[in-house]
Design an enzyme around this catalytic site. Structure first.
Site, short mmCIF file in Angstrom:
data_model
loop_
_atom_site.label_atom_id
_atom_site.label_comp_id
_atom_site.label_asym_id
_atom_site.label_seq_id
_atom_site.Cartn_x
_atom_site.Cartn_y
_atom_site.Cartn_z
N GLY A 170 0.82 -1.21 0.00
CA GLY A 170 0.00 0.00 0.00
C GLY A 170 0.86 1.26 0.00
CB THR A 171 3.95 2.17 1.85
OG1 THR A 171 3.37 1.90 3.14
CG2 THR A 171 4.88 3.37 1.96
CG ASN A 230 -5.25 3.97 9.17
OD1 ASN A 230 -5.59 4.95 8.50
ND2 ASN A 230 -4.24 4.02 10.00
CD GLN A 290 -6.90 -0.49 7.20
OE1 GLN A 290 -7.74 -1.37 7.42
NE2 GLN A 290 -5.66 -0.58 7.64
CB SER A 321 -2.10 -3.15 1.28
OG SER A 321 -1.16 -3.91 1.99
N GLY A 322 -1.96 -6.24 0.02
CA GLY A 322 -2.24 -7.66 0.20
C GLY A 322 -2.51 -8.07 1.64
CG HIS A 323 -0.16 -6.48 5.10
ND1 HIS A 323 -0.30 -6.09 6.41
CD2 HIS A 323 0.25 -5.38 4.43
CE1 HIS A 323 0.03 -4.81 6.51
NE2 HIS A 323 0.37 -4.35 5.32
CB THR A 374 12.44 -9.21 -11.28
OG1 THR A 374 13.59 -8.93 -12.09
CG2 THR A 374 11.94 -10.61 -11.55
CB CYS A 409 2.26 2.96 10.80
SG CYS A 409 1.46 1.75 9.77
#
Ligand SMILES: Cc1ncc(COP(=O)(O)O)c(C=O)c1O
Length: 374
Positions: free
Chosen positions: A71-72, A142, A170, A190-192, A228, A314
């Site tokens: 996300g960042t 968030n 979020q 974001s994946g996580h 890559t 964070c």
């Protein structure tokens, strides 16, 4: 001791389906997706499929998805890639991935929010300047879960000919997201946060939106993100997107969240829901306990087996109170008395009831220890 996780806005566990989709990418399908031989093309096929899955979650086309390291990075690419030497307009409650990034633009204007944490689209309109290049407003916050009027702001941006980015990290997976219904030009995920892996995310880039790359090297990701490709990560994100699209769990989580809030309000005097009255994501609850230091409550709950957060992950560890809570008008002391509960797939009614009891017990004990409150 049983441990219960109520911090899903910080991160989520990788789902078993995501893990099994990713494993072959570490062993059998290890080719470089840019290589033209068999191994490379196997990886490319997987990457393409992941791109389709992420696009489907957002109602986009696969060509509009740029994979990033999270996300960042998606926020950095969006804000600075669109700023083009001009002004950025954003809000006071953004995640640091947008706030700190905006500080690197030529100029930035911060629009404030109301006491619930909602931004007024007219305030965005009033902030526009001739050199405004990009508006960035998060879809869901968030810390509070508060949802912003993204479609209305998108109309204002379009009228002004300004690129509109929304940080959807979020929101995606918690509420339905359709980039066309929202009218955004750029959208970060974001994946996580959606039961996918850490270190992978994506930026939706509407066809025809011109942004500059922030990463220099090869021609990957249509020249927008050199390096890559992290095929295993993309496959994990794609699988997570597909799974969450099939089952948003919104109604179930909202029931648990409401039960938690009602239980706390019934059992704990002088508890207040931050962001109450605003549209919110179904899983997030931010509660202020007057006279209680949130870090002490967090530690007490952790000792009882409950993982919660005092502000965003964070910024915890920092001495400053949450900028989001002070932006909605809380004093520093009130902000330091607030705790975030964020629910997810693993949480049950029994866990919620146990959490309510643990919160009531710890708040009572901590208040007895706080002479000023007593
Ligand atoms: C609203 C928001 N934006 C961006 C991010 C950053 O995402 P990532 O951890 O993938 O870099 C987070 C993470 O907490 C977030 O909550």
């Amino acid at each position: 001791m049983e441990r219960y996780y109520f911090d899903h806005n910080a991160t989520t566990p990788v789902s078993p389906e995501v893990l099994s989709a990713m494993l072959p990418l570490m062993t059998e399908v290890y080719g470089n997706a840019s290589s033209i031989h068999f191994f490379g093309q196997m990886a490319k096929t997987k990457l393409d499929e992941a791109r389709r899955q992420v696009a489907a979650l957002l109602g986009a086309t696969p060509e509009e998805i740029v994979f990033t390291s999270g996300g960042t990075e998606a926020d950095n690419l969006a804000v600075l890639g669109a700023a083009d030497g001009g002004q950025v307009i954003t809000t006071t409650i953004e995640h640091s991935a947008v706030l700190a990034t905006s500080a690197h633009a030529a100029s930035v204007r911060f629009v404030s929010v109301d006491g619930r944490g909602v931004v007024d689209p007219d305030a965005i309109r009033r902030a526009l300047q001739p050199d405004t290049k990009v508006i960035s407003v998060m879809h869901a916050n968030n810390e509070l879960g508060v949802i912003q009027p993204i479609a209305e702001i998108a109309k204002i941006a379009k009228e002004a000919g300004v690129i509109f980015h929304s940080d959807g990290v979020q929101a995606a997976g918690k509420i339905p997201v359709n980039v066309n219904a929202l009218g955004v030009d750029l959208y970060s995920i974001s994946g996580h946060k959606i039961y996918g892996p850490k270190g992978v995310g994506a930026l939706y880039v509407r066809k025809g939106t011109r942004i500059a790359s922030r990463m220099f090297g090869g021609h990957h990701e249509r020249d927008l993100r050199a390096g890559t490709e992290n095929v295993a990560g993309a496959v994990g994100l794609g699988q997570a997107a597909q799974q969450i699209l099939g089952d948003l769990e919104g109604a179930h989580l909202a029931e648990l969240r409401d039960r938690l809030e009602q239980g706390i309000l019934d059992r704990v005097p002088s508890a207040h829901i931050n962001g109450a009255g605003a549209p919110r994501t179904p899983n997030t609850s931010n509660v202020r306990f007057d006279g209680v230091d949130s870090e002490s409550l967090l530690i007490a709950l952790d000792l009882d087996g409950f993982a919660v957060s005092s502000g965003s992950a964070c910024s915890s560890g920092a001495t400053e109170p949450s900028h989001v809570l002070t932006a909605i008008g809380l004093s520093k002391l009130q902000a330091r008395s607030s705790v975030r509960f964020s629910l997810g797939r693993s949480n049950t009614v029994q866990q919620v009831d146990a959490l309510i009891a643990a919160v009531a017990k710890s708040v009572e004990r901590l208040r007895k220890l706080a002479p000023a409150y007593a």
